[in-house]
Design an enzyme around this catalytic site. Sequence first.
Site, short mmCIF file in Angstrom:
data_model
loop_
_atom_site.label_atom_id
_atom_site.label_comp_id
_atom_site.label_asym_id
_atom_site.label_seq_id
_atom_site.Cartn_x
_atom_site.Cartn_y
_atom_site.Cartn_z
N SER A 9 28.34 39.35 24.97
CA SER A 9 29.36 38.42 24.91
C SER A 9 30.54 38.69 26.15
O SER A 9 31.65 38.64 26.07
CB SER A 9 30.27 38.55 23.54
OG SER A 9 29.52 38.14 22.59
N GLY A 31 25.66 37.60 21.53
CA GLY A 31 25.86 36.21 20.96
C GLY A 31 26.81 36.01 19.97
O GLY A 31 26.84 34.87 19.29
N GLU A 36 23.63 47.20 25.53
CA GLU A 36 23.89 46.06 24.98
C GLU A 36 23.98 46.30 23.34
O GLU A 36 23.13 46.38 22.58
CB GLU A 36 23.07 44.98 25.03
CG GLU A 36 22.85 44.72 26.58
CD GLU A 36 22.14 43.17 26.67
OE1 GLU A 36 22.82 42.19 27.15
OE2 GLU A 36 21.08 43.12 26.03
N ASN A 74 20.90 36.39 31.95
CA ASN A 74 19.79 36.46 31.33
C ASN A 74 19.69 34.85 30.41
O ASN A 74 20.49 34.83 29.22
CB ASN A 74 19.89 37.54 30.14
CG ASN A 74 18.69 37.44 29.01
OD1 ASN A 74 17.80 36.78 29.36
ND2 ASN A 74 18.88 38.27 27.95
N GLU A 87 16.65 41.43 21.39
CA GLU A 87 15.72 40.40 20.70
C GLU A 87 14.27 40.62 20.60
O GLU A 87 13.38 40.36 19.72
CB GLU A 87 16.19 39.00 21.35
CG GLU A 87 17.61 38.73 21.03
CD GLU A 87 18.03 37.98 22.10
OE1 GLU A 87 17.54 37.53 23.10
OE2 GLU A 87 19.61 37.87 22.03
N LYS A 135 17.52 33.51 28.56
CA LYS A 135 16.69 33.49 27.37
C LYS A 135 15.90 32.47 27.28
O LYS A 135 15.61 32.04 28.49
CB LYS A 135 17.70 33.84 26.21
CG LYS A 135 18.55 35.02 26.33
CD LYS A 135 19.31 35.34 25.18
CE LYS A 135 20.36 36.54 25.30
NZ LYS A 135 21.12 36.97 24.31
N HIS A 190 14.74 44.11 25.55
CA HIS A 190 15.89 43.55 25.05
C HIS A 190 15.98 43.77 23.55
O HIS A 190 14.77 43.60 22.88
CB HIS A 190 15.99 42.21 25.56
CG HIS A 190 17.14 41.40 25.24
ND1 HIS A 190 17.48 40.73 23.99
CD2 HIS A 190 17.96 41.08 26.10
CE1 HIS A 190 18.67 40.35 24.14
NE2 HIS A 190 19.17 40.34 25.43
P1 PGA Z 1 25.50 37.16 25.28
O1 PGA Z 1 23.94 37.95 25.40
O2 PGA Z 1 26.22 37.54 26.51
O3 PGA Z 1 25.08 35.74 25.01
O4 PGA Z 1 26.02 38.32 24.07
C1 PGA Z 1 23.77 39.07 26.14
C2 PGA Z 1 22.14 39.64 26.46
O5 PGA Z 1 21.56 39.33 25.16
O6 PGA Z 1 21.76 39.97 27.21
#
Ligand code: PGA
Length: 255
Positions: free
Chosen positions: A215, A175, A169, A11, A99, A13, A97
Site C-alpha cells: 500500500s 492491497g 512486504e 508491480n 501472492e 500484477k 512474491h
Molecule cells: P500494493 O502491492 O502496493 O497494491 O499493496 C504491493 C505488492 O504486492 O508488491
Amino acid sequence: MTQRKPIIIGNWKMNCTIAESLDLASKLRDVLGGLRDIEVGISPPFTALSEVVKRVQDSDLIVAAQHCHVEDGGAFTGETSIPMIADLGCSHVLLGHSERRQYFGEDDRGVNAKAKKVLAAGMRPVICIGERLSEREANQTFEVVGRQLAGALEGLPASVAEQIVVAYEPVWAIGTGKTASTAQAQEVHGFLRGQLLEILGAEAGATVRIQYGGSVKPENISGLMAQPDVDGALVGGASLNAESFIGILKYDRQA
Ligand code: PGA
C-alpha cells in the site's frame, strides 16, 4: 556510510493489456530524465513484456518479470523459463512474491534455486519476503522474515550483494490500504540489515537494497524513504496509474 541508490519498482500484477502497458511505460520513460538519483522499474504482465522492453530500450527504465520457472526448459505447460526471460531483455525478476507463495505454493528453497539461476543468467533477483498478520500478532515477524531471507540467500556469495534487491512486504499491508507505519517498516528493515551483514559480511551486506512494499502511495512514500534502511519501494496498485506512480517517484528527498 554505504550509499545505496534507491530503487522503486511498479508491480503491475495481472493487469494491463499491451496497449495499456505501452502507454504507462511511455509516460514513465518520459519523466526518467529528471529522476537520475533513483533507479526506476516496472514489472508488466508476461504478455506485454516484449513490447514494453522494446518501447523503453533507449532509456534506463528497468523491466522486470513477475515470476519464472526454475527449469531451463521442458514439459511445464504455462511456465516461462529464466533463459526465455533473459532473451526478452528483462534485467530483473521478482521472486517469491507473497501472492506466489500463497496461491502457487512457492517456498524459500524454490526462491533460492531461482535466485541462483537468475544471477547466473546475468539478471537480478528481487526477493520478496514478509510476514502474515497472524504471524505478526504472534510476535513471529523477525523469525519469519529472518528465515525467508536466510533461505533465499543460502549459498550465494557475498560478491553478488549489489545485484540483489530484497523487498520486505508485510502481507497484511498488500492491497489492503494498511501501510506499515514508518517505525514498523524501519524496525523490520533494520533487523533485515543486521541479518544481511551477518550472512554476507559487513561490507557486502551494507550494499543490498531493501525495498518496502504494501500500500505504498504518494502520501506515504516520503516518510518511508526517510528511514535509514528503506532503500526503495515495490508498488502494486498505485503503480497502475502514471500520475500516482510518478508522484511516488517524486517523493520528498528532504523528508
Ligand atoms: P500494493 O502491492 O502496493 O497494491 O499493496 C504491493 C505488492 O504486492 O508488491
